[in-house]
Motif scaffolding. Structure first.
Motif, PDB file in Angstrom:
ATOM      1  N   GLU A  81       0.811  -1.221   0.000  1.00  0.00           N
ATOM      2  CA  GLU A  81       0.000   0.000   0.000  1.00  0.00           C
ATOM      3  C   GLU A  81       0.841   1.265   0.000  1.00  0.00           C
ATOM      4  O   GLU A  81       0.478   2.263  -0.612  1.00  0.00           O
ATOM      5  N   ARG A 101      -3.822  -3.431   3.337  1.00  0.00           N
ATOM      6  CA  ARG A 101      -4.811  -3.827   4.332  1.00  0.00           C
ATOM      7  C   ARG A 101      -5.936  -4.594   3.658  1.00  0.00           C
ATOM      8  O   ARG A 101      -6.328  -4.295   2.548  1.00  0.00           O
ATOM      9  N   ARG A 102      -6.466  -5.564   4.355  1.00  0.00           N
ATOM     10  CA  ARG A 102      -7.585  -6.343   3.831  1.00  0.00           C
ATOM     11  C   ARG A 102      -8.886  -5.617   4.127  1.00  0.00           C
ATOM     12  O   ARG A 102      -9.052  -5.013   5.174  1.00  0.00           O
ATOM     13  N   SER A 103      -9.815  -5.723   3.204  1.00  0.00           N
ATOM     14  CA  SER A 103     -11.128  -5.117   3.419  1.00  0.00           C
ATOM     15  C   SER A 103     -12.196  -6.018   2.828  1.00  0.00           C
ATOM     16  O   SER A 103     -11.925  -6.877   1.992  1.00  0.00           O
TER      17      SER A 103
END
Length: 132
Positions: A81, A101-103
């Motif tokens: 990122e 980041r995971r979402s």
């Protein structure tokens, strides 16, 4: 460059990356002027820290800079990122990569909401027969 992250270097050589918008604090009446009752302890402020390396450098970090989001910068980022370069007093430069980041995908969130609505209607129907 986007204003999403804040990179910090410390006198102990540690490096951290925070989310920039979670650092905003507004307790008082004036913009940027925290105000709370005299004598009371200050309210806790806990910005969201995404990345931290204790003593990444053995000495004071003098400069930090994010890799720009240009074509060469994106090649350096890879699947990460953000990338932060840190420089210490001894002129050593280190690259710190922030994992993506995971979402939750939006479609999954909408599906879960729809399922919750259906479950609520079924529960109401079982609790109050003839409700619908």
């Amino acid at each position: 460059d986007s204003g999403t992250f804040l990179g910090l270097g410390t006198v102990t050589g540690s490096v951290a990356i925070h989310i920039a918008f979670s650092l905003q604090v507004s307790w008082g009446r004036g913009v940027g002027q925290p105000c709370w009752p005299p004598g009371s302890p200050s309210p806790p402020v806990s910005p969201q820290r995404l990345y931290y390396v204790k003593e990444a450098h053995g000495i004071v970090v003098t400069d930090v800079a994010f890799v720009p989001e240009s074509r060469p910068g994106r090649e350096l980022l890879g699947g990460h990122e953000a990338a932060l370069l840190s420089v210490a007093v001894d002129s050593r430069c280190k690259l710190h990569l922030l994992p993506t980041r995971r979402s939750l995908p939006v479609w999954l969130l909408l599906l879960l909401c729809a399922g919750l609505i259906v479950a609520t209607i079924l529960l109401l129907q079982l609790t109050f027969p003839g409700f619908l």
